[in-house]
Design a protein around this motif. Structure first.
Motif, PDB file in Angstrom:
ATOM      1  N   ASP A  37      -1.765   3.397  -1.914  1.00 10.77           N
ATOM      2  CA  ASP A  37      -2.773   2.378  -1.632  1.00 10.77           C
ATOM      3  C   ASP A  37      -3.718   2.155  -2.819  1.00 10.77           C
ATOM      4  O   ASP A  37      -4.946   2.108  -2.662  1.00 10.77           O
ATOM      5  N   ALA A  56       0.830  -1.217   0.000  1.00  9.15           N
ATOM      6  CA  ALA A  56       0.000   0.000   0.000  1.00  9.15           C
ATOM      7  C   ALA A  56       0.859   1.258   0.000  1.00  9.15           C
ATOM      8  O   ALA A  56       0.497   2.273  -0.607  1.00  9.15           O
ATOM      9  N   ASP A  57       2.015   1.178   0.689  1.00  3.63           N
ATOM     10  CA  ASP A  57       2.881   2.356   0.829  1.00  3.63           C
ATOM     11  C   ASP A  57       4.332   1.862   0.760  1.00  3.63           C
ATOM     12  O   ASP A  57       4.820   1.251   1.711  1.00  3.63           O
ATOM     13  N   SER A  76      -6.417  -3.162  -4.790  1.00  2.00           N
ATOM     14  CA  SER A  76      -7.357  -3.858  -3.921  1.00  2.00           C
ATOM     15  C   SER A  76      -7.413  -5.330  -4.335  1.00  2.00           C
ATOM     16  O   SER A  76      -6.718  -5.764  -5.265  1.00  2.00           O
ATOM     17  N   SER A 102       2.785   2.953  -4.530  1.00  2.00           N
ATOM     18  CA  SER A 102       2.313   1.615  -4.152  1.00  2.00           C
ATOM     19  C   SER A 102       2.630   0.632  -5.279  1.00  2.00           C
ATOM     20  O   SER A 102       2.940   1.045  -6.409  1.00  2.00           O
TER      21      SER A 102
END
Ligand code: SME
Length: 153
Positions: A130, A89-90, A133, A106
């Protein structure tokens, strides 16, 4: 374009009988980076023969110095060992990370299996924090499953 809309286009690229494998992979990179706005760098890495290292294959985005990545190093090298998807995400929160560009925030790496063997991976960088998903994971697993047919003997 949605993932569902991209699937038939992916199929068109992969089933074209007049293009070579690397040309198909290059077109897949373009398809994804051109149509998904947060996919800023899209590329494939492959295991280098029997060596415990990855080499960069077709990609779209800024050129990278990291054309060879030892197993275990960076996000890509870790996926070569774990055989698992890796969603970051980071990137600044990762110790074992290889920076290709200062603008990347990301990353997602999904392994590519041929007959159960991890032969490489698709790697996507995003300039959005981020960005990825579970739907990206499922989509990229689908992409790799289709791509794996190119490597089946
Ligand atoms: N960030 C990756 C290296 C490859 S570049 O993103 C193109 C890593 O940590 O393995």
């Amino acid at each position: 374009m949605t993932f569902e809309e991209l699937k038939p286009k992916l199929n068109d690229i992969l089933t074209n009988t007049s293009t070579l494998r690397d040309e198909k992979l290059q077109k897949v990179c373009h398809l994804l980076s051109d149509n998904i706005d947060y996919y800023d760098w899209v590329g494939f890495y492959f295991r280098n023969g029997d060596k415990e290292e990855l080499i960069l294959g077709p990609y779209v985005g800024e050129p990278t110095d990291h054309t060879v990545i030892p197993f275990g190093k960076g996000i890509c090298g870790q996926v070569a060992v774990s055989n698992q998807n890796f969603v970051v995400a980071d990137v600044t929160a990762q110790d074992n990370y290889i920076a290709c560009s200062m603008t990347v925030k990301s990353e997602i790496v999904v392994p590519l299996f041929v007959d159960g063997e991890n032969i490489g991976q698709i790697d996507i960088d995003s300039e959005v924090l981020d960005a990825f998903s579970e739907s990206d994971e499922r989509f990229l697993e689908f992409v790799n499953k289709e791509v794996s047919r190119l490597f089946q003997s």
